[in-house]
Design an enzyme around this catalytic site. Structure first.
Site, short mmCIF file in Angstrom:
data_model
loop_
_atom_site.label_atom_id
_atom_site.label_comp_id
_atom_site.label_asym_id
_atom_site.label_seq_id
_atom_site.Cartn_x
_atom_site.Cartn_y
_atom_site.Cartn_z
N ASP A 1 -6.83 4.55 -4.62
CA ASP A 1 -7.73 4.43 -3.17
C ASP A 1 -8.26 5.81 -3.15
OD1 ASP A 1 -7.69 2.46 -0.56
OD2 ASP A 1 -7.36 4.46 0.17
N LYS B 1 0.82 -1.00 0.02
CA LYS B 1 0.09 0.05 0.13
C LYS B 1 0.89 1.19 -0.07
CE LYS B 1 -4.42 1.29 0.31
NZ LYS B 1 -5.54 0.44 -0.14
P1 NDP Z 1 -12.75 8.20 -2.77
O1 NDP Z 1 -11.82 9.13 -2.47
O2 NDP Z 1 -13.31 8.04 -4.25
O3 NDP Z 1 -14.04 8.44 -1.69
C1 NDP Z 1 -14.07 8.61 -0.24
C2 NDP Z 1 -15.24 8.99 0.26
O4 NDP Z 1 -15.22 9.00 1.58
C3 NDP Z 1 -15.38 10.44 -0.17
O5 NDP Z 1 -17.02 10.68 -0.32
C4 NDP Z 1 -14.90 11.23 1.11
O6 NDP Z 1 -15.51 12.48 1.37
C5 NDP Z 1 -15.11 10.37 2.28
N1 NDP Z 1 -14.30 10.26 3.14
C6 NDP Z 1 -12.90 10.43 3.22
N2 NDP Z 1 -12.16 10.68 4.30
C7 NDP Z 1 -13.36 10.66 5.19
C8 NDP Z 1 -13.50 11.17 6.60
N3 NDP Z 1 -12.15 11.06 7.48
N4 NDP Z 1 -14.67 11.23 7.20
C9 NDP Z 1 -15.82 11.08 6.53
N5 NDP Z 1 -15.96 10.97 4.95
C10 NDP Z 1 -14.58 10.77 4.55
O7 NDP Z 1 -12.39 6.79 -2.20
P2 NDP Z 1 -12.61 5.26 -2.46
O8 NDP Z 1 -13.90 5.32 -2.62
O9 NDP Z 1 -11.61 4.85 -3.55
O10 NDP Z 1 -12.13 4.66 -0.95
C11 NDP Z 1 -13.25 4.49 0.16
C12 NDP Z 1 -12.74 3.37 1.21
O11 NDP Z 1 -12.85 2.12 0.24
C13 NDP Z 1 -11.35 3.66 1.78
O12 NDP Z 1 -11.42 3.11 2.96
C14 NDP Z 1 -10.38 2.68 0.52
O13 NDP Z 1 -9.46 2.26 1.53
C15 NDP Z 1 -11.39 1.64 0.51
N6 NDP Z 1 -11.25 0.75 -0.78
C16 NDP Z 1 -11.10 1.45 -2.02
C17 NDP Z 1 -10.93 0.38 -2.88
C18 NDP Z 1 -10.85 1.00 -4.24
O14 NDP Z 1 -11.11 0.38 -5.53
N7 NDP Z 1 -10.97 2.38 -4.48
C19 NDP Z 1 -10.82 -1.03 -2.82
C20 NDP Z 1 -10.78 -1.40 -1.55
C21 NDP Z 1 -11.31 -0.70 -0.52
P3 NDP Z 1 -14.93 13.95 0.51
O15 NDP Z 1 -15.73 13.79 -0.83
O16 NDP Z 1 -15.64 14.98 1.15
O17 NDP Z 1 -13.59 13.59 0.33
#
Ligand code: NDP
Length: 446
Positions: free
Chosen positions: A166, A126
């Site tokens: 991510d 990672k």
């Molecule tokens: P994105 O950046 O596309 O989206 C993240 C979302 O979560 C956004 O809506 C963001 O809000 C919100 N967010 C981030 N940090 C916080 C916080 N501290 N409090 C509240 N909301 C928060 O990321 P992903 O969708 O890709 O990833 C989301 C999760 O899924 C993570 O845990 C990641 O590790 C996991 N994941 C992702 C994979 C992937 O293929 N992308 C694979 C496996 C797991 P805002 O828009 O305001 O920033």
């Protein structure tokens, strides 16, 4: 927890001070391994626990870049190459101000077991940076990505380490990273990054895979109780890549998705989330989710608090970030009659909340199983790159669905075999661990 697990955990706590999320991730896996260590003493003899907690390599580097005002900015870059017993390091890059070594290590540690669960030949790694892409111009994001890759490229390769996206790293960032890699190396090595655009080496379904896979896993859990997504009241946290495609698949399966969130707050839309509008707001215009409520015009409300769980659900899908659903939220969800919780994000549920769900008999899917569809489809992207082929959407989605069913069934069977039927946390941890541990034994003390 028995002796050797306690000793190994103590060592992790002592040698990695202040890395709280990493401690939490190790604790959670070790909690499941008591019966495994009793049954397989050879793992203790070969110090598998101690070795699996120590990354093979940790890279920390300076990322200098110049912002639009001509000021020099310095960020910190990370890549933790955790375990390559099963294949090249594989795992995403996170760009978020909260990123530090402990966060990257927790994510890399989880990734080892998740990647093992996919059944694909990929190790765990990672990376990321404390760079915050939000509010930055296109030019700034591009210059940052180019500087980041100017250091990282020397550690990558399709047989060495293959990053993906991510939080904060989507198709745009992968494009800039891949472009810089190609420029520096003068090689079109498609297999060095996944999550690429479909016209330049990406795979169909990769964008959707994590969210779709999470819902498909939840569907398998619901099926064990004679239930389905049809008519369920679903609440999703986040509104990024994982959340949006979890909403899409849940809606395709007949669910009523009423709320989602971002780091500023949540929207409650009892009429059902309008996915096209949400995509326009979050993915195209990159606005806060409050803009969704302003434009929806059907009484949807915006609440400037990210505790979206208070609206109640029968299926909850935490898809934002770590430790975003705590015991207080779990009690609210249980009181509202929640049947299933599936983690689209990595470690979004605190250990106390997981315990409450399990005590209440709620179906609970840990992220390393439920969100493994993303990395599994990344491995399918690597397969297509290696064979210079590209598969159709339907074929790739069928492969994803088969992988999610297989992960579900193996987790359920292992939980049963180790005396904890219905405990997907134990099932995922044990299944993921066994394959890596056996490979580590076979490869000798390295
Ligand atoms: P994105 O950046 O596309 O989206 C993240 C979302 O979560 C956004 O809506 C963001 O809000 C919100 N967010 C981030 N940090 C916080 C916080 N501290 N409090 C509240 N909301 C928060 O990321 P992903 O969708 O890709 O990833 C989301 C999760 O899924 C993570 O845990 C990641 O590790 C996991 N994941 C992702 C994979 C992937 O293929 N992308 C694979 C496996 C797991 P805002 O828009 O305001 O920033």
């Amino acid at each position: 927890m028995q002796g050797q697990l306690e000793t190994a955990l103590d060592q992790v706590l002592r040698r990695n001070p202040a890395e709280l999320e990493f401690h939490q991730a190790v604790h959670e896996v070790f909690d499941s391994l008591g019966p495994v260590m009793r049954k397989h003493p050879q793992y203790a003899d070969a110090a598998v626990l101690e070795r699996i907690c120590e990354p093979e390599r940790q890279i920390i580097f300076r990322v200098p870049w110049v912002d639009d005002a001509g000021r020099v900015q310095i960020n910190r870059g990370f890549r933790v190459e955790f375990n390559s017993a099963l294949g090249p390091y594989k795992g995403g890059l996170r760009f978020h101000p909260s990123v530090n070594l402990g966060i990257v290590k927790f994510l890399g540690f989880e990734q080892i077991f998740k990647n093992s669960l996919t059944g694909m030949p990929i190790g765990g790694g990672k990376g990321g940076s404390d760079f915050d892409p939000r509010g930055r111009s296109e030019g700034e994001v591009m210059r940052f990505c180019q500087s980041f890759m100017t250091e990282l490229y020397r550690h990558l390769g399709e047989y060495t380490d293959v990053p993906a996206g991510d939080i904060g790293v989507g198709g745009r960032e992968i494009g800039y990273l891949f472009g810089q890699y190609k420029r520096i190396t003068n090689r079109y090595e498609s297999g060095v990054l996944t999550g690429k655009g479909v016209s330049w080496g990406g795979s169909l379904v990769r964008t959707e895979a994590t969210g779709y896979g999470t819902v498909l896993f939840a569907q398998e859990m619901l099926r064990t109780r004679g239930q389905s997504f049809d008519g369920q009241r679903v609440v999703v946290s986040g509104s990024g890549n994982v959340a949006i495609f979890a909403i899409e698949k849940a809606q395709q399966l007949g669910a009523h998705v009423v709320a989602c969130s971002d780091s500023g707050g949540y929207v409650l839309d009892e009429g059902g989330i309008d996915l096209e509008l949400l995509k326009q707001v979050k993915l195209v215009e990159r606005l806060p989710v409050s803009a969704y409520a302003e434009r929806r015009g059907n009484g949807a409300t915006y609440v400037p608090d990210w505790r979206v769980w208070e609206v109640g659900a029968t299926v909850a899908l935490p898809c934002a970030t770590q430790n975003e659903l705590d015991d207080h939220d779990a009690k609210r969800l249980i009181a509202s009659g929640v049947l299933a919780v599936a983690e689209g994000a990595n470690m979004p549920t605190t250990p106390e909340a997981v315990a409450l769900f399990q005590e209440a008999g709620v179906l609970f899917a840990p992220g390393k199983a439920a969100n493994a569809g993303g990395v599994a489809t990344s491995a399918l992207e690597m397969q297509q790159n290696a064979s210079r082929d590209s598969w159709s959407f339907d074929y790739t989605e069928d492969r994803l669905a088969a992988i999610m069913r297989s992960i579900h069934d193996r987790c359920a069977a292992t939980a049963e075999e180790y005396g904890q039927p219905g405990n997907y946390v134990a099932g995922a941890n044990i299944t993921g661990f066994l394959k890596v541990a056996d490979a580590m034994l076979a490869l000798g003390i390295i």
